[in-house]
Design an enzyme around this catalytic site. Structure first.
Site, PDB file in Angstrom:
ATOM      1  N   ASP A  70       3.301  -4.248   7.877  1.00 51.23           N
ATOM      2  CA  ASP A  70       2.077  -3.464   7.751  1.00 51.23           C
ATOM      3  C   ASP A  70       0.921  -4.452   7.924  1.00 51.23           C
ATOM      4  O   ASP A  70       0.587  -5.200   7.004  1.00 51.23           O
ATOM      5  CB  ASP A  70       2.034  -2.801   6.368  1.00 51.23           C
ATOM      6  N   CYS A  90      -4.844   2.603  -3.418  1.00 50.30           N
ATOM      7  CA  CYS A  90      -3.573   3.105  -2.872  1.00 50.30           C
ATOM      8  C   CYS A  90      -2.449   2.098  -3.080  1.00 50.30           C
ATOM      9  O   CYS A  90      -1.613   1.891  -2.183  1.00 50.30           O
ATOM     10  CB  CYS A  90      -3.698   3.463  -1.391  1.00 50.30           C
ATOM     11  N   HIS A 136       0.872  -1.182   0.000  1.00 52.37           N
ATOM     12  CA  HIS A 136       0.000   0.000   0.000  1.00 52.37           C
ATOM     13  C   HIS A 136       0.910   1.235   0.000  1.00 52.37           C
ATOM     14  O   HIS A 136       2.039   1.179   0.508  1.00 52.37           O
ATOM     15  CB  HIS A 136      -0.828  -0.059   1.286  1.00 52.37           C
ATOM     16  N   LYS A 184     -10.320  -0.264  10.608  1.00 49.59           N
ATOM     17  CA  LYS A 184     -10.571  -1.476   9.817  1.00 49.59           C
ATOM     18  C   LYS A 184     -10.908  -2.660  10.721  1.00 49.59           C
ATOM     19  O   LYS A 184     -11.165  -3.749  10.246  1.00 49.59           O
ATOM     20  CB  LYS A 184      -9.334  -1.815   8.973  1.00 49.59           C
ATOM     21  N   GLN A 188      -4.398  -4.992   7.309  1.00 51.39           N
ATOM     22  CA  GLN A 188      -5.458  -5.920   6.873  1.00 51.39           C
ATOM     23  C   GLN A 188      -5.464  -7.205   7.684  1.00 51.39           C
ATOM     24  O   GLN A 188      -6.472  -7.907   7.699  1.00 51.39           O
ATOM     25  CB  GLN A 188      -5.295  -6.255   5.381  1.00 51.39           C
TER      26      GLN A 188
HETATM   27  C1  LIG Z   1      -2.405  -2.779   3.695  1.00 48.28           C
HETATM   28  C2  LIG Z   1      -2.763  -1.382   4.096  1.00 48.28           C
HETATM   29  N1  LIG Z   1      -1.817  -0.589   4.603  1.00 48.28           N
HETATM   30  C3  LIG Z   1      -2.082   0.668   4.988  1.00 48.28           C
HETATM   31  C4  LIG Z   1      -3.337   1.202   4.873  1.00 48.28           C
HETATM   32  C5  LIG Z   1      -3.574   2.609   5.326  1.00 48.28           C
HETATM   33  O1  LIG Z   1      -4.464   2.650   6.391  1.00 48.28           O
HETATM   34  P1  LIG Z   1      -4.792   4.044   7.115  1.00 48.28           P
HETATM   35  O2  LIG Z   1      -5.351   4.924   6.038  1.00 48.28           O
HETATM   36  O3  LIG Z   1      -5.761   3.701   8.157  1.00 48.28           O
HETATM   37  O4  LIG Z   1      -3.495   4.564   7.632  1.00 48.28           O
HETATM   38  C6  LIG Z   1      -4.355   0.431   4.340  1.00 48.28           C
HETATM   39  C7  LIG Z   1      -5.703   0.997   4.144  1.00 48.28           C
HETATM   40  O5  LIG Z   1      -6.353   0.783   3.142  1.00 48.28           O
HETATM   41  C8  LIG Z   1      -4.063  -0.902   3.948  1.00 48.28           C
HETATM   42  O6  LIG Z   1      -5.006  -1.689   3.429  1.00 48.28           O
END
Ligand SMILES: Cc1ncc(COP(=O)(O)O)c(C=O)c1O
Length: 415
Positions: free
Chosen positions: A205, A373, A129, A231, A208
């Site tokens: 990260d 993203c 992401h 999430k 998910q």
């Molecule tokens: C794998 C992953 N990393 C990071 C993020 C970013 O999350 P946040 O916008 O809550 O920081 C997301 C959100 O879609 C994600 O799916």
């Protein structure tokens, strides 16, 4: 007697805990299939936050009066819950941030600036992401750090065949635990071990993964792990970083201001203890309390049941959608639901993802359309966008059938 899903979750009872789901959209029952973007919130979370504002709101770590002490207790209780949820060795290893994006920026700006310079390399993957790409691209531009990327196999797994060569000279490996586009569950434990053997630290990260399966930072063996509350049934505005105590102790602060200091003079300051060293300013108090309530809710369901339920619904979706829509429908990522989360990125014929999403909305079905993203991953897949359906504890096979029906209507509409 309540009917349990094949995964072991009483989805009708769960659904009744989520006020937002009890509505019609465009004349149809709301079928929310965008939890990978942001999950809905159970009444327990909404109530915990309202109760806090109605009974005990005050700033934390400051007041010595009763409601301020109670606010502090509830805020810190949320940290205890989060640490337990991740099986963290110590509560002080959990730093609250506003989301996982901020958590990864914290690592890049604090640990990264202190430890990386020209000649050092960071290894990421092509399925990250932007939250786990851009902070490193920023650091690379500032510090002359080299960025490398683990490629993908055609079926959407990480290709680890060249891992040892790619790790030479690497100081940090950053990997998504579960892809938000492909659903792929990555072998974090194996990657952490390889990173350590090469003298690198490993950042995960887990945006998910934490909402959808039991996560144990000790078993994963990583050094940093980011999560995001919205999430995982919690509110927006709260997320965090788990990191090994010795790393947090050695890292310089990220943001400066109140809370993160132990003393300030006109010619300098000394920092607070961890984790508060990284929590400058008034924190998201109600949001942390809401996150604590979300964790309680998930624990009551049981994370093993949450995962079993998602394997069931994902397996059903993969089979039933492919059976009905045949070659017109491409679903990206691994075929085996045991190797993926409940995230289905789809392309339907020549229909643009945004057009598809708009037609599905006419039938009350909410899916996300776009690049999610993850633009570098979209380029690997050879598409500019996908329509993504994602499942959570309140979804069931009926929701998949509604999606399938709406996809059939879209095919008719664009024929
Ligand atoms: C794998 C992953 N990393 C990071 C993020 C970013 O999350 P946040 O916008 O809550 O920081 C997301 C959100 O879609 C994600 O799916």
């Amino acid at each position: 007697m309540a009917e349990l899903s094949r995964g072991g979750i009483d989805t009708a009872a769960v659904r009744s805990d989520f006020p937002i789901l009890d509505q019609q959209v465009n004349g149809h029952r709301l079928v929310y299939l965008d939890s990978a973007s942001s999950s809905q919130k159970p009444r327990a979370v909404i109530d915990a936050m309202s109760r806090y504002y109605e009974t005990t709101h005050a700033n934390v770590h400051r007041g010595v009066y009763a409601i301020a002490e109670e606010a502090t207790r509830q805020y810190e209780q949320a940290r205890v819950r989060m640490a337990r949820f991740l099986n963290a060795p110590r509560t002080r290893e959990v730093v609250f941030t506003k989301n996982v994006t901020e958590a990864i920026n914290l690592v890049a700006q604090s640990w990264g600036r202190a430890n990386l310079g020209p000649g050092d390399a960071v290894l990421l993957t092509q399925m990250e992401h932007h939250a786990n790409l851009v902070p490193w691209l920023m650091l690379a531009a500032e510090r002359g750090v080299e960025l490398r990327y683990l490629p993908l196999t055609p079926d959407g797994h990480l290709d680890l065949s060249d891992l040892d060569r790619l790790l030479a000279g690497v100081k940090l490996v950053g990997v998504s635990a579960m892809s938000n586009v492909l659903g792929t569950i990555n072998p974090v434990q194996e990657i952490s071990e390889a990173a350590h053997a090469a003298g690198a630290v490993c950042l995960v990260d887990a945006a998910q993964m934490v909402p959808h399966m039991a996560v144990d930072v000790r078993a994963l063996g990583c050094d940093f792990l980011g999560f995001t509350g919205h999430k995982m049934l919690g509110p927006t505005g709260i997320g965090g970083l788990w990191a090994r105590e010795e790393l947090l102790e050695a890292m310089p602060p990220f943001l400066g201001g109140g809370e993160m200091i132990s003393d300030v003079r006109l010619d300098g300051f000394s920092t607070n203890e961890i984790p508060w060293k990284f929590e400058a300013g008034t924190p998201p108090i109600a949001e942390a309390i809401g996150l604590g309530a979300a964790i309680e809710y998930l624990e009551r369901l049981g994370m093993e049941a949450v995962r079993r339920h998602e394997i069931d619904i994902t397996g059903y979706a993969l089979c039933s959608l492919r059976e009905r829509h045949g070659d017109d429908l491409v679903i990206f990522g691994p075929n085996d639901p045991l190797h993926r989360g409940g995230v289905l990125s789809m392309a339907l014929g020549e229909i643009h993802a945004h057009d598809l999403s708009q037609v599905l909305d006419q039938y009350g079905v909410c899916v996300r359309a776009g690049h999610h993203c993850a633009k570098p991953l979209m380029r690997c897949l050879g598409v500019s966008a996908t329509a993504r359906a994602s499942f959570y504890v309140y979804n069931d096979r009926d929701d998949v059938d509604e999606l399938s029906e709406a996809l059939a209507e879209a095919r008719k509409f664009f024929a």
